[in-house]
Scaffold this active site. Structure first.
Site, PDB file in Angstrom:
ATOM      1  N   GLY A   8      78.834  45.682 131.169  1.00  0.00           N
ATOM      2  CA  GLY A   8      79.602  46.914 131.446  1.00  0.00           C
ATOM      3  C   GLY A   8      79.604  47.207 132.934  1.00  0.00           C
ATOM      4  O   GLY A   8      78.582  47.606 133.495  1.00  0.00           O
ATOM      5  N   ALA A   9      80.767  46.971 133.570  1.00  0.00           N
ATOM      6  CA  ALA A   9      80.880  47.163 135.021  1.00  0.00           C
ATOM      7  C   ALA A   9      81.633  48.454 135.314  1.00  0.00           C
ATOM      8  O   ALA A   9      82.609  48.466 136.052  1.00  0.00           O
ATOM      9  CB  ALA A   9      81.593  45.966 135.652  1.00  0.00           C
ATOM     10  N   GLY A  10      81.179  49.556 134.713  1.00  0.00           N
ATOM     11  CA  GLY A  10      81.882  50.831 134.881  1.00  0.00           C
ATOM     12  C   GLY A  10      81.240  51.717 135.922  1.00  0.00           C
ATOM     13  O   GLY A  10      80.590  51.245 136.864  1.00  0.00           O
ATOM     14  N   THR A  90      83.549  59.397 122.116  1.00  0.00           N
ATOM     15  CA  THR A  90      83.482  60.121 120.843  1.00  0.00           C
ATOM     16  C   THR A  90      84.375  59.398 119.836  1.00  0.00           C
ATOM     17  O   THR A  90      85.480  58.969 120.165  1.00  0.00           O
ATOM     18  CB  THR A  90      83.997  61.571 121.039  1.00  0.00           C
ATOM     19  OG1 THR A  90      83.269  62.160 122.113  1.00  0.00           O
ATOM     20  CG2 THR A  90      83.808  62.399 119.791  1.00  0.00           C
ATOM     21  N   LEU A 217      70.599  63.298 126.130  1.00  0.00           N
ATOM     22  CA  LEU A 217      71.514  64.255 125.496  1.00  0.00           C
ATOM     23  C   LEU A 217      71.096  65.680 125.832  1.00  0.00           C
ATOM     24  O   LEU A 217      71.929  66.549 126.119  1.00  0.00           O
ATOM     25  CB  LEU A 217      71.530  64.062 123.974  1.00  0.00           C
ATOM     26  CG  LEU A 217      72.075  62.746 123.443  1.00  0.00           C
ATOM     27  CD1 LEU A 217      72.020  62.723 121.917  1.00  0.00           C
ATOM     28  CD2 LEU A 217      73.515  62.528 123.897  1.00  0.00           C
ATOM     29  N   PHE A 222      71.829  70.891 128.537  1.00  0.00           N
ATOM     30  CA  PHE A 222      71.303  71.989 129.358  1.00  0.00           C
ATOM     31  C   PHE A 222      72.178  72.213 130.592  1.00  0.00           C
ATOM     32  O   PHE A 222      72.444  73.354 130.975  1.00  0.00           O
ATOM     33  CB  PHE A 222      69.866  71.697 129.808  1.00  0.00           C
ATOM     34  CG  PHE A 222      68.820  72.178 128.833  1.00  0.00           C
ATOM     35  CD1 PHE A 222      68.790  71.700 127.540  1.00  0.00           C
ATOM     36  CD2 PHE A 222      67.863  73.100 129.227  1.00  0.00           C
ATOM     37  CE1 PHE A 222      67.828  72.127 126.632  1.00  0.00           C
ATOM     38  CE2 PHE A 222      66.901  73.540 128.329  1.00  0.00           C
ATOM     39  CZ  PHE A 222      66.874  73.063 127.030  1.00  0.00           C
ATOM     40  N   LEU A 223      72.629  71.121 131.218  1.00  0.00           N
ATOM     41  CA  LEU A 223      73.467  71.260 132.428  1.00  0.00           C
ATOM     42  C   LEU A 223      74.792  71.939 132.077  1.00  0.00           C
ATOM     43  O   LEU A 223      75.239  72.870 132.759  1.00  0.00           O
ATOM     44  CB  LEU A 223      73.716  69.892 133.069  1.00  0.00           C
ATOM     45  CG  LEU A 223      72.496  69.254 133.736  1.00  0.00           C
ATOM     46  CD1 LEU A 223      72.779  67.800 134.090  1.00  0.00           C
ATOM     47  CD2 LEU A 223      72.096  70.037 134.991  1.00  0.00           C
ATOM     48  N   CYS A 272      81.095  62.838 130.256  1.00  0.00           N
ATOM     49  CA  CYS A 272      79.820  62.930 129.536  1.00  0.00           C
ATOM     50  C   CYS A 272      79.537  64.267 128.848  1.00  0.00           C
ATOM     51  O   CYS A 272      79.100  64.273 127.704  1.00  0.00           O
ATOM     52  CB  CYS A 272      78.673  62.616 130.486  1.00  0.00           C
ATOM     53  SG  CYS A 272      78.715  60.907 131.030  1.00  0.00           S
TER      54      CYS A 272
HETATM   55  P1  NAI Z   1      83.031  52.966 131.765  1.00  0.00           P
HETATM   56  O1  NAI Z   1      84.068  53.129 130.716  1.00  0.00           O
HETATM   57  O2  NAI Z   1      83.374  53.249 133.193  1.00  0.00           O
HETATM   58  O3  NAI Z   1      82.463  51.465 131.733  1.00  0.00           O
HETATM   59  C1  NAI Z   1      82.112  50.782 130.581  1.00  0.00           C
HETATM   60  C2  NAI Z   1      82.502  49.317 130.757  1.00  0.00           C
HETATM   61  O4  NAI Z   1      81.968  48.551 129.673  1.00  0.00           O
HETATM   62  C3  NAI Z   1      84.002  49.052 130.772  1.00  0.00           C
HETATM   63  O5  NAI Z   1      84.373  48.419 131.985  1.00  0.00           O
HETATM   64  C4  NAI Z   1      84.237  48.130 129.557  1.00  0.00           C
HETATM   65  O6  NAI Z   1      85.233  47.157 129.784  1.00  0.00           O
HETATM   66  C5  NAI Z   1      82.867  47.493 129.407  1.00  0.00           C
HETATM   67  N1  NAI Z   1      82.605  46.952 128.083  1.00  0.00           N
HETATM   68  C6  NAI Z   1      82.766  47.551 126.869  1.00  0.00           C
HETATM   69  N2  NAI Z   1      82.367  46.730 125.886  1.00  0.00           N
HETATM   70  C7  NAI Z   1      81.944  45.591 126.463  1.00  0.00           C
HETATM   71  C8  NAI Z   1      81.413  44.365 125.965  1.00  0.00           C
HETATM   72  N3  NAI Z   1      81.219  44.179 124.655  1.00  0.00           N
HETATM   73  N4  NAI Z   1      81.102  43.383 126.844  1.00  0.00           N
HETATM   74  C9  NAI Z   1      81.284  43.575 128.173  1.00  0.00           C
HETATM   75  N5  NAI Z   1      81.775  44.714 128.707  1.00  0.00           N
HETATM   76  C10 NAI Z   1      82.097  45.704 127.867  1.00  0.00           C
HETATM   77  O7  NAI Z   1      81.806  53.856 131.300  1.00  0.00           O
HETATM   78  P2  NAI Z   1      80.688  54.581 132.218  1.00  0.00           P
HETATM   79  O8  NAI Z   1      81.206  55.866 132.755  1.00  0.00           O
HETATM   80  O9  NAI Z   1      80.105  53.580 133.145  1.00  0.00           O
HETATM   81  O10 NAI Z   1      79.630  54.969 131.104  1.00  0.00           O
HETATM   82  C11 NAI Z   1      78.827  53.986 130.462  1.00  0.00           C
HETATM   83  C12 NAI Z   1      77.743  54.703 129.680  1.00  0.00           C
HETATM   84  O11 NAI Z   1      76.904  55.424 130.601  1.00  0.00           O
HETATM   85  C13 NAI Z   1      78.260  55.743 128.683  1.00  0.00           C
HETATM   86  O12 NAI Z   1      77.434  55.718 127.556  1.00  0.00           O
HETATM   87  C14 NAI Z   1      78.091  57.055 129.421  1.00  0.00           C
HETATM   88  O13 NAI Z   1      77.885  58.127 128.528  1.00  0.00           O
HETATM   89  C15 NAI Z   1      76.825  56.792 130.230  1.00  0.00           C
HETATM   90  N6  NAI Z   1      76.713  57.587 131.443  1.00  0.00           N
HETATM   91  C16 NAI Z   1      77.803  57.816 132.237  1.00  0.00           C
HETATM   92  C17 NAI Z   1      77.680  58.566 133.408  1.00  0.00           C
HETATM   93  C18 NAI Z   1      78.874  58.819 134.282  1.00  0.00           C
HETATM   94  O14 NAI Z   1      78.742  59.633 135.203  1.00  0.00           O
HETATM   95  N7  NAI Z   1      80.011  58.193 134.066  1.00  0.00           N
HETATM   96  C19 NAI Z   1      76.390  59.093 133.848  1.00  0.00           C
HETATM   97  C20 NAI Z   1      75.298  58.740 132.986  1.00  0.00           C
HETATM   98  C21 NAI Z   1      75.482  58.037 131.818  1.00  0.00           C
END
Ligand code: NAI
Length: 480
Positions: A8-10, A90, A217, A222-223, A272
Site C-alpha cells: 500500500g503506497a498511499g 466503510t 479508533l 476523541f479527536l 479517517c
Molecule cells: P490510500 O487509499 O491512500 O492507500 C492505500 C493503497 O493501498 C492504495 O494505493 C491501493 O492501491 C493499495 N492497495 C490496496 N489493496 C492492495 C493490495 N492487495 N496489494 C497492494 N496494494 C494494495 O490509503 P491511506 O490514506 O494511506 O490509508 C491506509 C490506511 O491507513 C487506512 O486504513 C487508513 O484508515 C489508515 N490511516 C490513514 C491516515 C491518513 O491520514 N490518511 C492516518 C492514519 C491511518
C-alpha cells in the site's frame, strides 16, 4: 540486513516508509502497490501526494534503501517485516453497510502473503482496522501457513495529513501491540528496534494486540469529538453573542482540557474520522452496547449539522436564494497543506449550494478540476441520518467552474466561502476582491482565517463561524 516491505503506497504507506528508510540506512524498504500509476508517480519527480517535506525525504533515499515497485509478490516473499497499509473504507454493501470497515483489501493482502511466503514473517497492521482484526488475519495466515511462523503486530499510524513528515520524525508516541507469547514479544522487540533508530524508548508504547487496535479508533473518535464539541458551541455562540475563539481560549487554559484542536470550523473531513467512528459505532452495536454506539454517532451528526448550518447561513443571508448567483469557494481540500479531498466539508457545502442552483467557482491551490468534479458527482452512502446535502447531478455540474486563481474565482461573485484554511487566503488583497464583486458582497468564513473587522471596513458583510453576527446576518436568521 533487515528487509521491510510495505503493501500500500498511499498517504500512510509512502511517507511512513520514506521516514523509516531515511532514519535506518541499514534497512532496505520496498513499498509495493497494485496501482501502477501510483508506483510510477512515487518513482517520478511528481509524487502522488502533496505533503510538506516529503519530496526531500524521498529524494534522499530513493534508489539507495527505499524502492517503490508493483512486483508485490517478489518483495513480500523477500521481506522479514511486512507492513500492511492498504485502504480500509466503510462498507457500502451487505452486512454492516454504511458503518463496518471493508476489509476486502486487507484479506486479499493477507491471502497473498500466505501464498508467496517461504520464510517466517512479522506482519504489521498499519491500516486502521476494527478491534480483533489481527485474530482474523492470524487465522488466514496460519490456516495457509505451510509450516511458516507468522507473528501479527498492530502498529497503528497517528500521523496527520499536512504535517505527516514532522509527525513521523517526532511522533508523540509509537504504539506496538502484539501477542503476550514469547514469539509475540520477540516480534514486538524486532519492530521496536526499527523505531528506536530515532524515537526515544519512552515514547514507544507496547500493549496487547486488542488495546493497540482499539487505541487507534479511540484516538480518532476523541479527536473528532473535540471538533464536534467546539462546533456545537459555535452554534450557541452565534445565538447568544459569545465568541467561540474567546470561549476556546478560556477553556483551553484548563490544563485538563488543553488548548489544541479547539478551532471551530465548517466541519471535519478527511478519510479517517468519519470512517473510524462509524466503525466504532458498528463494533459497539455488535457487542450489544447501543448506548455507547449512539454516543459516538452524535459526533458525526453534529458534523453534518455544522455543514448544513453553514449552507443555510449562506442562502438565508443572501435573501434566501443563491439561484443563478456566482459563489466563489476558496479551498476544497479537507485541510491546509494537503491535496486530499476525501470527506472534505467543501463537497457537502458545494453540493448544498449547487442544490440551490448557485453558480460555484472553486479555487484550491492543490486540488485539480477533475478531482473536484469527481467528488461532487460521487454518491455518498446514506448511513442512518437524513442526507441534507445530495450529490450533484451531471446537469448541475455545469454550474461548477474550477479556476487556478482566487481573484478569478471571486470576480463578479456575490459571495466568497472560505472552506480550507490555506495560509494564502489570509494574505489576499480583499479590497481588490471587493471592488470586483457584486454588491452587497459577502464573505462566509468557514475556517475563521480572515480579519473580519478589516473586511467589514472595506464594506463586506462577514460571517465568521461562532462569532457575534453582523446586524445584516441577525436580520436574516438561518434555520438549520
Ligand atoms: P490510500 O487509499 O491512500 O492507500 C492505500 C493503497 O493501498 C492504495 O494505493 C491501493 O492501491 C493499495 N492497495 C490496496 N489493496 C492492495 C493490495 N492487495 N496489494 C497492494 N496494494 C494494495 O490509503 P491511506 O490514506 O494511506 O490509508 C491506509 C490506511 O491507513 C487506512 O486504513 C487508513 O484508515 C489508515 N490511516 C490513514 C491516515 C491518513 O491520514 N490518511 C492516518 C492514519 C491511518
Amino acid at each position: 540486513m533487515v528487509k521491510i516491505c510495505c503493501i500500500g503506497a498511499g498517504y500512510v504507506g509512502g511517507p511512513t516508509m520514506a521516514v523509516i528508510a531515511i532514519k535506518c540506512p541499514a534497512i532496505e524498504v520496498v513499498v509495493v502497490d497494485i496501482s501502477k500509476p501510483r508506483i510510477d508517480a512515487w518513482n517520478s519527480d511528481t509524487l502522488p501526494i502533496y505533503e510538506p517535506g516529503l519530496d526531500e525525504v524521498v529524494k534522499a533515499c530513493r534508489g539507495k534503501n527505499l524502492f517503490f515497485s508493483t512486483d508485490v509478490e517478489k518483495h513480500v516473499a523477500e521481506a522479514d517485516i511486512i507492513f500492511v497499509s492498504v485502504n480500509t473504507p466503510t462498507k457500502t454493501r451487505g452486512l454492516g453497510a454504511g458503518k463496518a470497515a471493508d476489509l476486502t483489501y486487507w484479506e486479499s493482502a493477507a491471502r497473498m502473503i500466505a501464498d508467496v511466503s517461504k520464510s517466517d514473517k512479522i506482519v504489521v497492521e498499519k491500516s486502521t482496522v476494527p478491534v480483533k482484526t489481527a485474530e482474523a488475519i492470524e487465522k488466514i495466515l496460519t490456516h495457509n501457513s505451510k509450516g511458516i511462523n507468522y507473528q501479527i503486530l498492530s502498529n497503528p499510524e497517528f500521523l496527520a495529513e499536512g504535517t505527516a513528515i514532522d509527525d513521523l520524525f517526532k511522533p508523540d508516541r509509537v504504539l506496538i501491540g502484539g501477542r503476550e507469547t514469547p514469539g509475540g514479544q520477540k516480534a514486538i522487540q524486532a519492530l521496536k528496534a526499527v523505531y528506536a533508530h530515532w524515537v526515544p524508548e519512552e515514547n514507544i508504547i507496547t500493549t496487547n494486540l486488542w488495546s493497540a487496535e482499539l487505541s487507534k479508533l479511540a484516538a480518532n473518535a476523541f479527536l473528532a469529538q473535540r471538533i464536534s464539541s467546539v462546533n456545537a458551541m459555535s452554534a450557541l455562540c452565534e445565538a447568544t453573542g459569545a465568541d467561540v475563539s474567546e470561549v476556546s481560549y478560556a477553556i483551553g487554559k484548563d490544563s485538563r482540557i488543553g488548548p489544541k484542536f479547539l478551532n471551530a470550523s465548517v466541519g471535519f473531513g478527511g478519510s479517517c474520522f468519519q470512517k473510524d467512528i462509524l466503525n466504532l459505532v458498528y463494533i459497539c452495536e455488535c457487542n450489544g452496547l447501543p448506548e455507547v454506539a449512539n454516543y459516538w454517532k452524535q459526533v458525526i451528526k453534529i458534523n453534518d449539522y455544522q455543514k448544513s448550518r453553514f449552507v443555510n447561513r449562506v442562502v438565508s443571508s443572501m435573501f434566501n436564494t443563491v439561484s443563478g448567483k456566482k459563489v466563489a469557494v476558496l479551498g476544497f481540500a479537507f485541510k491546509k497543506d494537503t491535496g486530499d479531498t476525501r470527506e472534505a466539508p467543501a463537497i457537502d457545502v458545494c453540493n448544498g449550494l449547487l442544490g440551490d442552483k448557485a453558480q460555484v467557482s472553486i479555487y484550491d491551490p492543490q486540488v485539480t478540476g477533475e478531482q473536484i468534479q469527481r467528488d461532487l458527482a460521487m454518491n455518498k452512502f446514506d448511513w442512518d441520518h437524513p442526507m441534507h446535502l445530495q450529490p450533484t447531478s451531471p446537469a448541475a455540474l455545469k454550474q461548477v467552474s474550477v479556476v487556478w486563481d482566487a481573484y478569478e474565482a471571486t470576480k463578479d461573485a456575490h459571495a466568497v466561502c472560505i472552506l480550507t484554511e490555506w495560509e494564502e487566503f489570509k494574505k489576499l488583497d480583499y479590497q481588490k476582491i471587493f471592488d470586483n464583486m457584486q454588491k452587497p458582497a459577502f464573505v462566509f468564513d468557514g475556517r475563521n482565517v480572515v480579519d473580519a473587522a478589516k473586511l467589514r471596513e472595506i464594506g463586506f458583510i462577514v460571517y465568521s463561524i461562532g462569532k457575534p453576527l453582523d446586524a445584516w446576518l441577525k436580520d436574516m436568521p438561518a434555520v438549520a
